[in-house]
Scaffold this motif. Structure first.
Motif, mmCIF file in Angstrom:
data_model
loop_
_atom_site.group_PDB
_atom_site.id
_atom_site.type_symbol
_atom_site.label_atom_id
_atom_site.label_comp_id
_atom_site.label_asym_id
_atom_site.label_seq_id
_atom_site.Cartn_x
_atom_site.Cartn_y
_atom_site.Cartn_z
ATOM 1 N N THR A 147 0.845 -1.190 0.000
ATOM 2 C CA THR A 147 0.000 0.000 0.000
ATOM 3 C C THR A 147 0.882 1.242 0.000
ATOM 4 O O THR A 147 1.907 1.294 0.672
ATOM 5 C CB THR A 147 -0.940 0.038 1.215
ATOM 6 O OG1 THR A 147 -0.175 -0.023 2.404
ATOM 7 C CG2 THR A 147 -1.930 -1.106 1.177
ATOM 8 N N VAL A 148 0.469 2.228 -0.785
ATOM 9 C CA VAL A 148 1.229 3.459 -0.967
ATOM 10 C C VAL A 148 0.361 4.648 -0.576
ATOM 11 O O VAL A 148 -0.784 4.762 -1.009
ATOM 12 C CB VAL A 148 1.677 3.617 -2.440
ATOM 13 C CG1 VAL A 148 2.420 4.913 -2.659
ATOM 14 C CG2 VAL A 148 2.521 2.434 -2.870
ATOM 15 N N TYR A 149 0.922 5.519 0.260
ATOM 16 C CA TYR A 149 0.270 6.771 0.632
ATOM 17 C C TYR A 149 0.664 7.810 -0.411
ATOM 18 O O TYR A 149 1.840 8.035 -0.664
ATOM 19 C CB TYR A 149 0.738 7.210 2.019
ATOM 20 C CG TYR A 149 0.256 8.580 2.411
ATOM 21 C CD1 TYR A 149 -1.020 8.767 2.918
ATOM 22 C CD2 TYR A 149 1.081 9.688 2.267
ATOM 23 C CE1 TYR A 149 -1.462 10.022 3.279
ATOM 24 C CE2 TYR A 149 0.644 10.951 2.630
ATOM 25 C CZ TYR A 149 -0.625 11.114 3.121
ATOM 26 O OH TYR A 149 -1.055 12.358 3.471
ATOM 27 N N VAL A 205 4.725 7.436 -0.662
ATOM 28 C CA VAL A 205 5.526 6.705 0.319
ATOM 29 C C VAL A 205 4.906 5.332 0.557
ATOM 30 O O VAL A 205 3.689 5.221 0.723
ATOM 31 C CB VAL A 205 5.592 7.492 1.650
ATOM 32 C CG1 VAL A 205 6.370 6.727 2.704
ATOM 33 C CG2 VAL A 205 6.197 8.867 1.426
ATOM 34 N N LEU A 206 5.750 4.298 0.580
ATOM 35 C CA LEU A 206 5.270 2.952 0.861
ATOM 36 C C LEU A 206 4.835 2.878 2.314
ATOM 37 O O LEU A 206 5.623 3.110 3.226
ATOM 38 C CB LEU A 206 6.361 1.914 0.586
ATOM 39 C CG LEU A 206 5.863 0.480 0.586
ATOM 40 C CD1 LEU A 206 5.108 0.203 -0.711
ATOM 41 C CD2 LEU A 206 6.995 -0.481 0.741
ATOM 42 N N GLU A 207 3.562 2.601 2.516
ATOM 43 C CA GLU A 207 3.005 2.569 3.865
ATOM 44 C C GLU A 207 3.078 1.171 4.479
ATOM 45 O O GLU A 207 3.378 1.012 5.644
ATOM 46 C CB GLU A 207 1.556 3.038 3.820
ATOM 47 C CG GLU A 207 0.937 3.205 5.174
ATOM 48 C CD GLU A 207 -0.419 3.856 5.061
ATOM 49 O OE1 GLU A 207 -1.373 3.156 4.667
ATOM 50 O OE2 GLU A 207 -0.517 5.053 5.359
ATOM 51 N N ALA A 265 12.449 -5.921 -4.058
ATOM 52 C CA ALA A 265 13.387 -5.521 -2.999
ATOM 53 C C ALA A 265 13.348 -4.022 -2.717
ATOM 54 O O ALA A 265 13.595 -3.597 -1.591
ATOM 55 C CB ALA A 265 14.803 -5.939 -3.381
ATOM 56 N N GLU A 266 13.032 -3.204 -3.717
ATOM 57 C CA GLU A 266 13.018 -1.747 -3.548
ATOM 58 C C GLU A 266 11.824 -1.267 -2.729
ATOM 59 O O GLU A 266 11.785 -0.116 -2.327
ATOM 60 C CB GLU A 266 13.013 -1.036 -4.904
ATOM 61 C CG GLU A 266 14.286 -1.198 -5.693
ATOM 62 C CD GLU A 266 14.333 -2.499 -6.480
ATOM 63 O OE1 GLU A 266 13.273 -3.121 -6.701
ATOM 64 O OE2 GLU A 266 15.437 -2.912 -6.855
ATOM 65 N N HIS A 267 10.841 -2.111 -2.501
ATOM 66 C CA HIS A 267 9.664 -1.722 -1.720
ATOM 67 C C HIS A 267 9.997 -1.826 -0.243
ATOM 68 O O HIS A 267 9.892 -2.887 0.374
ATOM 69 C CB HIS A 267 8.463 -2.599 -2.072
ATOM 70 C CG HIS A 267 7.871 -2.272 -3.393
ATOM 71 N ND1 HIS A 267 6.774 -2.914 -3.885
ATOM 72 C CD2 HIS A 267 8.218 -1.355 -4.330
ATOM 73 C CE1 HIS A 267 6.470 -2.409 -5.073
ATOM 74 N NE2 HIS A 267 7.341 -1.465 -5.360
ATOM 75 N N ARG A 268 10.406 -0.686 0.340
ATOM 76 C CA ARG A 268 10.749 -0.614 1.760
ATOM 77 C C ARG A 268 9.840 0.403 2.425
ATOM 78 O O ARG A 268 9.666 1.518 1.930
ATOM 79 C CB ARG A 268 12.216 -0.226 1.926
ATOM 80 C CG ARG A 268 13.154 -1.324 1.405
ATOM 81 C CD ARG A 268 14.577 -0.927 1.535
ATOM 82 N NE ARG A 268 14.828 0.137 0.546
ATOM 83 C CZ ARG A 268 15.980 0.741 0.383
ATOM 84 N NH1 ARG A 268 16.997 0.434 1.134
ATOM 85 N NH2 ARG A 268 16.127 1.669 -0.537
ATOM 86 N N VAL A 269 9.253 0.020 3.549
ATOM 87 C CA VAL A 269 8.306 0.865 4.270
ATOM 88 C C VAL A 269 8.966 2.190 4.639
ATOM 89 O O VAL A 269 10.093 2.232 5.128
ATOM 90 C CB VAL A 269 7.788 0.144 5.538
ATOM 91 C CG1 VAL A 269 6.921 1.070 6.369
ATOM 92 C CG2 VAL A 269 7.024 -1.111 5.153
ATOM 93 N N GLY A 270 8.251 3.278 4.351
ATOM 94 C CA GLY A 270 8.740 4.610 4.674
ATOM 95 C C GLY A 270 9.545 5.258 3.563
ATOM 96 O O GLY A 270 9.857 6.442 3.638
ATOM 97 N N PHE A 271 9.862 4.505 2.520
ATOM 98 C CA PHE A 271 10.654 5.057 1.416
ATOM 99 C C PHE A 271 9.750 5.522 0.292
ATOM 100 O O PHE A 271 8.621 5.068 0.134
ATOM 101 C CB PHE A 271 11.635 4.004 0.892
ATOM 102 C CG PHE A 271 12.849 3.831 1.754
ATOM 103 C CD1 PHE A 271 14.065 4.364 1.375
ATOM 104 C CD2 PHE A 271 12.777 3.148 2.957
ATOM 105 C CE1 PHE A 271 15.187 4.219 2.169
ATOM 106 C CE2 PHE A 271 13.884 2.995 3.765
ATOM 107 C CZ PHE A 271 15.087 3.529 3.376
ATOM 108 N N ARG A 272 10.292 6.413 -0.534
ATOM 109 C CA ARG A 272 9.571 6.965 -1.680
ATOM 110 C C ARG A 272 9.301 5.873 -2.708
ATOM 111 O O ARG A 272 10.134 5.012 -2.960
ATOM 112 C CB ARG A 272 10.419 8.065 -2.313
ATOM 113 C CG ARG A 272 9.749 8.748 -3.471
ATOM 114 C CD ARG A 272 10.593 9.945 -3.908
ATOM 115 N NE ARG A 272 9.888 10.713 -4.876
ATOM 116 C CZ ARG A 272 10.134 10.653 -6.173
ATOM 117 N NH1 ARG A 272 11.074 9.881 -6.635
ATOM 118 N NH2 ARG A 272 9.447 11.399 -7.010
#
Length: 72
Positions: free
Chosen positions: A12-14, A28-30, A39-46
């Protein structure tokens, strides 16, 4: 204004944008999806704009299949 999007991988993305110009200023990845393998999907990152788009290979196969006429 803001909203939440669910990506194909389950993450989920905010997304927030300016109400007057409709320009996005934050993605931002929520929450990471339970089956996400990216791998690039990290919580809190753009999250990049390209990650919000559907997978072109999956959707091209579906579109091509819908254009075929049975019996041809």
């Amino acid at each position: 204004m803001s909203y939440i999007l669910v990506l194909e991988c389950g993450c989920t993305v905010y997304v927030s944008h300016d109400a007057l110009t409709n320009v996005q200023h934050s993605r931002v990845l929520e929450r990471r999806g339970p089956s996400c393998l990216i791998a690039e999907h990290r919580v809190g990152f753009r999250v990049f704009r390209s990650d919000l788009l559907p997978d072109p290979v999956r959707h091209d196969d579906h579109a091509a299949g819908s254009e075929r006429v049975p019996g041809q």
